[in-house]
Structure formats: structure tokens, C-alpha cells
Design an enzyme around this catalytic site. Structure first.
Site, mmCIF file in Angstrom:
data_model
loop_
_atom_site.group_PDB
_atom_site.id
_atom_site.type_symbol
_atom_site.label_atom_id
_atom_site.label_comp_id
_atom_site.label_asym_id
_atom_site.label_seq_id
_atom_site.Cartn_x
_atom_site.Cartn_y
_atom_site.Cartn_z
ATOM 1 N N GLU A 137 40.697 37.028 43.330
ATOM 2 C CA GLU A 137 42.226 36.512 43.146
ATOM 3 C C GLU A 137 43.221 37.416 43.561
ATOM 4 O O GLU A 137 42.963 38.531 43.936
ATOM 5 C CB GLU A 137 42.138 36.327 41.396
ATOM 6 C CG GLU A 137 41.839 37.221 40.613
ATOM 7 C CD GLU A 137 41.733 37.119 39.158
ATOM 8 O OE1 GLU A 137 42.233 35.816 38.808
ATOM 9 O OE2 GLU A 137 41.359 37.792 38.556
ATOM 10 N N TYR A 142 47.443 39.356 26.408
ATOM 11 C CA TYR A 142 48.968 38.908 26.547
ATOM 12 C C TYR A 142 48.843 37.507 27.144
ATOM 13 O O TYR A 142 47.763 36.886 27.781
ATOM 14 C CB TYR A 142 49.741 40.014 27.284
ATOM 15 C CG TYR A 142 49.611 39.813 28.875
ATOM 16 C CD1 TYR A 142 50.422 39.167 29.629
ATOM 17 C CD2 TYR A 142 48.505 40.222 29.454
ATOM 18 C CE1 TYR A 142 50.338 39.167 31.173
ATOM 19 C CE2 TYR A 142 48.229 40.116 30.673
ATOM 20 C CZ TYR A 142 49.225 39.792 31.651
ATOM 21 O OH TYR A 142 49.159 39.461 32.810
ATOM 22 N N LYS A 146 42.408 37.850 29.434
ATOM 23 C CA LYS A 146 43.691 38.402 29.926
ATOM 24 C C LYS A 146 44.130 39.425 29.126
ATOM 25 O O LYS A 146 44.972 39.541 27.996
ATOM 26 C CB LYS A 146 44.635 37.289 29.858
ATOM 27 C CG LYS A 146 45.778 37.216 30.579
ATOM 28 C CD LYS A 146 46.641 36.084 30.574
ATOM 29 C CE LYS A 146 48.026 36.409 31.504
ATOM 30 N NZ LYS A 146 48.089 36.353 32.826
ATOM 31 N N LEU A 174 40.444 35.395 36.225
ATOM 32 C CA LEU A 174 41.156 34.966 35.084
ATOM 33 C C LEU A 174 40.999 33.164 35.056
ATOM 34 O O LEU A 174 41.359 32.471 36.316
ATOM 35 C CB LEU A 174 42.691 35.223 35.226
ATOM 36 C CG LEU A 174 43.782 34.590 33.906
ATOM 37 C CD1 LEU A 174 42.926 35.415 32.798
ATOM 38 C CD2 LEU A 174 44.922 35.008 34.249
#
Length: 284
Positions: free
Chosen positions: A179, A32, A147, A204
Site C-alpha cells: 500500500e 486513530y 490503524k 490497512l
């Protein structure tokens, strides 16, 4: 009632359907992207589409994204739903090949879904007061650079953090921050150096991250892309996160310890201002 997009059709949201055998539902076999909308225009759309193509390639999807077509769909949804400020979600799954089967079939037609969310992005009470963060072990699969829709662990962490009075969770792998649950993480050292983890499979490759680091360069701020520990976070002058939905969002507290004086720091606030100004000017 929003208008959404499913496999070539624009539909009222209550009429949108996909197969119960869709692999995104059965195996989280999908990717996505989330593109921000300001003033009715798309922020860093091409960056998101570049990352989308990479995610599809890394998972071996046969579906190839038609960027011009996806741009047209994004713009049409923004128009139909009167989105001045908010988000457009794009999700592509490997689709359904009939009965549930672990094995991937190369000729499975993809499922393409888009929908909008109206949301205030610029005026953010969270950015104004600064986030409260809790740290947790990072036990995700080791391809966090893709992702995918495999967001269960991040969802559990964010929910637990909220139950404990915090706003978000930062994950820690082998003693070093990776993260946030849905964002990239940063600290500012006492000598005003911005530190964020270097790109790898462990985080990411944030589109907002890339843009914010460019803003920092233009402001002649020193940046170090390297590992940093939780103790370095506690000792930092500032901390902040970046994402498409929150831009640059300052951090005021981590694990109950104030960062700096416990309020949003000047570097994070300035980066947020510059990022919004720059991307408003280049939105499409």
C-alpha cells in the site's frame, strides 16, 4: 485558534495537554481514525467507528468506544471550528499508569483526543495532475491492518519521496505492492480490470477502499483483489490510491515511469466523481 477535545473537555488548542507518561507518547500505544467532512457533514462515520472498535480489540484495549458519544463530539467540533470541508482526527491511547513501564496495566484509563483540520478535499491539484510515486521496501511490523499511531516509517518514506520530487511512496513486500504511506494502492490493467491487494494483516482495511470498490461494482467494472508486482504497475493502463483525506487520487508516474500516458486516467477520475457524489448523499 481551534477548539479541541481532550478527555471530556473542549479546550483551545494551546491549552490542551496530556501526560508525558502517556503510552502513545512512550510506546506508540494508541489507535486513530480520520473522518472526512463535506458540507459540514461526516463521511462514512460508521465505517470508521467499526474499524476503530476492531483496532481497539486487536490491541486488547479495555476502553470501549461509545459510538453515539463520539458522533456527538465529532459534530460539536465541526460546529465549533466552522468546518465545511476538512477532517476530524480521533486518537485513543492506552493512557498513563504513572511511571514508564513496558507492561500493560488493564485498568489504565484511556486518553481520548479529537481535533479538526480545515482542508480542501474536492478541489485537489494533486488529483488533477496525478501523483508521482516512488517505491520502497515495506519493513513495517506485520500488523498493518491495525490503524495504530506507529507512523514513523511511513512518515520517513513520504519525506524522502518529497525530497526526491515525488508526492508519495508505495511499499513493496516480497516483490508485491502492499500500500501507500497513508493510502491503499490500485492499478488498472490494459483490459480495464481494477487490481488491488486483498485484505490481510499486510494492509490497512481502508474504509474508502471498501466504498470505492462498491462504486466500481455499481459501474460494472471488473475488480480483482490479489497481489500485484511493481512490473505490473509499470505496465498498467492507470493507477490510483484511495484514502479518507484524498478520496480517489490518480497516479501519473511510478519510479520515473509514466503510467499510461502520464495523466489521470478515465476510470480513476470517474471513480472519484462517483465516490464524492455517493458519500455526499449519505453523509451525517
Amino acid at each position: 485558534m481551534r477548539t479541541v477535545y481532550v478527555n471530556g473537555d473542549y479546550l483551545p488548542e494551546n491549552e490542551a495537554k496530556i501526560s508525558i507518561f502517556d503510552r502513545s507518547f512512550l510506546f506508540a500505544d494508541g489507535v486513530y481514525e480520520v473522518t472526512s467532512v463535506l458540507d459540514g457533514k461526516l463521511i462514512d462515520f460508521n465505517g470508521h467507528m467499526t474499524r476503530l472498535a476492531r483496532s481497539l480489540s486487536e490491541l486488547g484495549f479495555t476502553y470501549k468506544a461509545d459510538i453515539d458519544e463520539l458522533l456527538e463530539i465529532h459534530r460539536e467540533l465541526v460546529k465549533r471550528n466552522n468546518i465545511t470541508e476538512g477532517l476530524v482526527y480521533l486518537q485513543i491511547s492506552r493512557g498513563s499508569a504513572g511511571d514508564r513501564d513496558f507492561a500493560i496495566k488493564d485498568d489504565t484509563p484511556a486518553t481520548v483526543v479529537l481535533f479538526t483540520q480545515s482542508k480542501s478535499l474536492i478541489k485537489s491539484p494533486l488529483a488533477e495532475r496525478g501523483q508521482k510515486i516512488l517505491t520502497y521496501p515495506d519493513v513495517r511490523w506485520r500488523r498493518s491492518d491495525i490503524k495504530t499511531v506507529q507512523l514513523l516509517y511511513a512518515s520517513l518514506l513520504k519525506t524522502e519521496a518529497a525530497a526526491k520530487g515525488a508526492d508519495d511512496a508505495w511499499m513493496v513486500l516480497d516483490g508485491y505492492v502492499t500500500e501507500g504511506s497513508s493510502n491503499n494502492a490500485y492499478i488498472v490493467t490494459q483490459d480495464n480490470v481494477i487490481v488491488t491487494r486483498q485484505l490481510s494483516n499486510d494492509i490497512l482495511h481502508g474504509i474508502t477502499r471498501k466504498a470505492v470498490l462498491k462504486c466500481a461494482e455499481e459501474l460494472q467494472l471488473k475488480v480483482e483483489e490479489r497481489l500485484f508486482t511493481v512490473d505490473e504497475v509499470y505496465a498498467a493502463k492507470e493507477a490510483f490510491s484511495t484514502s479518507a483525506s484524498a478520496f480517489v487520487c490518480p497516479v501519473a508516474e511510478v519510479d520515473g515511469k509514466k503510467i499510461g500516458d502520464g495523466t489521470p486516467g478515465p476510470i480513476a477520475k470517474r471513480l472519484r466523481e462517483i465516490y464524492i457524489e455517493a458519500n455526499r448523499a449519505t453523509a451525517i
